[in-house]
Motif scaffolding. Sequence first.
Motif, PDB file in Angstrom:
ATOM      1  N   GLU A 191      49.621  34.055  42.163  1.00 15.98           N
ATOM      2  CA  GLU A 191      50.457  34.794  43.111  1.00 15.98           C
ATOM      3  C   GLU A 191      50.555  36.266  42.726  1.00 15.98           C
ATOM      4  OE1 GLU A 191      54.137  32.759  43.131  1.00 15.98           O
ATOM      5  OE2 GLU A 191      53.431  31.082  44.373  1.00 15.98           O
ATOM      6  N   VAL A 192      50.688  36.531  41.419  1.00 10.72           N
ATOM      7  CA  VAL A 192      50.751  37.919  40.950  1.00 10.72           C
ATOM      8  C   VAL A 192      49.435  38.630  41.220  1.00 10.72           C
ATOM      9  CG1 VAL A 192      50.990  39.381  38.919  1.00 10.72           C
ATOM     10  CG2 VAL A 192      52.499  37.422  39.217  1.00 10.72           C
ATOM     11  N   LEU A 193      48.295  37.953  40.905  1.00 10.75           N
ATOM     12  CA  LEU A 193      46.980  38.559  41.133  1.00 10.75           C
ATOM     13  C   LEU A 193      46.740  38.796  42.616  1.00 10.75           C
ATOM     14  CD1 LEU A 193      44.833  36.541  38.574  1.00 10.75           C
ATOM     15  CD2 LEU A 193      45.421  38.965  38.443  1.00 10.75           C
ATOM     16  N   ALA A 194      47.153  37.844  43.450  1.00  8.37           N
ATOM     17  CA  ALA A 194      46.988  38.026  44.897  1.00  8.37           C
ATOM     18  C   ALA A 194      47.766  39.237  45.374  1.00  8.37           C
ATOM     19  CB  ALA A 194      47.440  36.766  45.624  1.00  8.37           C
ATOM     20  N   VAL A 215      46.624  40.858  31.856  1.00  3.69           N
ATOM     21  CA  VAL A 215      45.844  39.717  32.314  1.00  3.69           C
ATOM     22  C   VAL A 215      44.610  40.212  33.048  1.00  3.69           C
ATOM     23  CG1 VAL A 215      45.841  37.625  33.722  1.00  3.69           C
ATOM     24  CG2 VAL A 215      47.919  38.301  32.498  1.00  3.69           C
ATOM     25  N   LYS A 216      43.462  39.563  32.762  1.00  3.56           N
ATOM     26  CA  LYS A 216      42.203  39.908  33.429  1.00  3.56           C
ATOM     27  C   LYS A 216      41.609  38.652  34.042  1.00  3.56           C
ATOM     28  CE  LYS A 216      37.578  41.762  32.515  1.00  3.56           C
ATOM     29  NZ  LYS A 216      36.658  42.310  31.488  1.00  3.56           N
ATOM     30  N   TYR A 217      40.988  38.836  35.237  1.00  2.02           N
ATOM     31  CA  TYR A 217      40.356  37.680  35.883  1.00  2.02           C
ATOM     32  C   TYR A 217      39.109  38.115  36.615  1.00  2.02           C
ATOM     33  CZ  TYR A 217      39.568  33.568  38.798  1.00  2.02           C
ATOM     34  OH  TYR A 217      38.998  32.487  39.404  1.00  2.02           O
ATOM     35  N   ASP A 218      38.006  37.441  36.318  1.00  4.29           N
ATOM     36  CA  ASP A 218      36.733  37.663  37.009  1.00  4.29           C
ATOM     37  C   ASP A 218      36.266  36.309  37.532  1.00  4.29           C
ATOM     38  OD1 ASP A 218      34.172  38.191  37.892  1.00  4.29           O
ATOM     39  OD2 ASP A 218      33.640  39.458  36.178  1.00  4.29           O
ATOM     40  N   ALA A 219      36.351  36.143  38.845  1.00  7.26           N
ATOM     41  CA  ALA A 219      36.048  34.841  39.445  1.00  7.26           C
ATOM     42  C   ALA A 219      34.626  34.384  39.173  1.00  7.26           C
ATOM     43  CB  ALA A 219      36.303  34.896  40.952  1.00  7.26           C
ATOM     44  N   LYS A 220      33.695  35.320  38.951  1.00  5.96           N
ATOM     45  CA  LYS A 220      32.297  34.958  38.736  1.00  5.96           C
ATOM     46  C   LYS A 220      32.024  34.514  37.296  1.00  5.96           C
ATOM     47  CE  LYS A 220      30.541  38.140  42.292  1.00  5.96           C
ATOM     48  NZ  LYS A 220      29.666  39.296  42.565  1.00  5.96           N
ATOM     49  N   LYS A 221      32.848  34.971  36.348  1.00  3.35           N
ATOM     50  CA  LYS A 221      32.584  34.692  34.933  1.00  3.35           C
ATOM     51  C   LYS A 221      33.640  33.815  34.267  1.00  3.35           C
ATOM     52  CE  LYS A 221      30.181  39.103  34.260  1.00  3.35           C
ATOM     53  NZ  LYS A 221      30.162  40.358  33.475  1.00  3.35           N
ATOM     54  N   ALA A 246      42.053  45.347  32.325  1.00  2.00           N
ATOM     55  CA  ALA A 246      42.913  44.290  32.875  1.00  2.00           C
ATOM     56  C   ALA A 246      43.143  44.495  34.363  1.00  2.00           C
ATOM     57  CB  ALA A 246      44.246  44.265  32.131  1.00  2.00           C
ATOM     58  N   ASP A 247      43.493  43.415  35.052  1.00  2.00           N
ATOM     59  CA  ASP A 247      43.816  43.493  36.476  1.00  2.00           C
ATOM     60  C   ASP A 247      45.292  43.757  36.696  1.00  2.00           C
ATOM     61  OD1 ASP A 247      41.227  42.908  37.697  1.00  2.00           O
ATOM     62  OD2 ASP A 247      41.409  40.977  36.703  1.00  2.00           O
ATOM     63  N   VAL A 248      46.122  43.290  35.767  1.00  2.00           N
ATOM     64  CA  VAL A 248      47.552  43.455  35.933  1.00  2.00           C
ATOM     65  C   VAL A 248      48.241  43.351  34.580  1.00  2.00           C
ATOM     66  CG1 VAL A 248      47.938  40.982  36.321  1.00  2.00           C
ATOM     67  CG2 VAL A 248      49.597  42.623  37.207  1.00  2.00           C
ATOM     68  N   VAL A 249      49.360  44.068  34.429  1.00  2.00           N
ATOM     69  CA  VAL A 249      50.223  43.949  33.262  1.00  2.00           C
ATOM     70  C   VAL A 249      51.547  43.382  33.758  1.00  2.00           C
ATOM     71  CG1 VAL A 249      51.478  45.158  31.450  1.00  2.00           C
ATOM     72  CG2 VAL A 249      49.131  45.827  31.989  1.00  2.00           C
TER      73      VAL A 249
END
Length: 357
Positions: free
Chosen positions: A342-345, A277-283, A263-266
């Motif tokens: 905003e959290v991911l940024a 939460v996980k985020y991969d802009a390419k996929k 994950a990128d953030v909890v």
Amino acid sequence: MAEKGDQERTEKPTGKKLSKAREEGQVTKSQEVSSAFILFGALGVFLFAGPWMFWRLSDFMRGIFENLGALHIEGISARAFLLEVLTHVGLIIMPLLVVILIMGVAANLLQVGFLFTLKPFVPKLSKFNPITGMKKFVSLKSLVELLKSLVKIAFIGGISWLVLRGELDAIPSLIEMSVGQILTYIGTVSMKMLFYVGLGMLVLAAIDFTYQRWQHTKDLMMSKQEVKDENKQSEGDPQVKRKIRQAQREMAMRRMMKSVPDADVVITNPTTLAIAVKYDAKKMFAPQIVAKGAKLMAERIKDIARKNDVAIVENKPLAQTLFKSTEIGDFVPAELYKAVAEVLAYVYKLKGMRNRA
């Protein structure tokens, strides 16, 4: 008393009981429906092909009687002559036989549908028990069948009498008619009688089919204990099912915990809820929920996040909304894009500062 009540057949048959009965040939079927179908089929044949059949048979019989003196029937010739007569008569009445067969099959298909089983023909020792046979002979069901037969005879006889009574005035005039006219009159009255009898048979068939369906359901009624036993056999032991569900939950939990390090953030609220939460802009077209939990589960998620250097961000409103509106594997709803972004940024900014340091 309670035990006796449990054995009373008060419950409707289940789908499994009905299917098993159908496989054994126990289905709702009324013989009156088949009789009505066959009667109307024969009536249709006589109406459209009756004159043709009558004159063909008349011509054939006339030919036999006209040449009766010239016939020498002995030995093999007798068998050949009989075979020829039967073949000729069979061809003439073939339309009637074919229609009767078709109507009989159609009546059964209409009531039962397509069903092929040989189980009713399998011999059972109970069928050879004379005591059981006598019980069936004097049972309520046999009395009902006898009453039905008597009502049927009286009903059809009454219809026939009403039709004939309407023709009594015309009978004396038959003396002045030729043989052909008399036969035509008899045929017309017979067709009229068959038609009204057929209508009466339809009424009897509808009543009898309703009764047979009620009787079939009554015969297959089950006790409450039988329903419980069948449910236990179909669905399995409740304790075994409970253990299976528990094992499935544990497996799902282990898979979920394996996803936390990726994950990128909890996001927390901060003590009782945790959403990874996980985020991969390419996929991915949107951030995805890879794990979530409350209370002890939230603490485990946060512990794994700390051990794997996953950022933990406190945002009480966002954590509560994500926990209520999403499930594991769901993508973040569109209305929460901005808040999650905003959290991911913020997380990416922290990672960039760490990397520069």
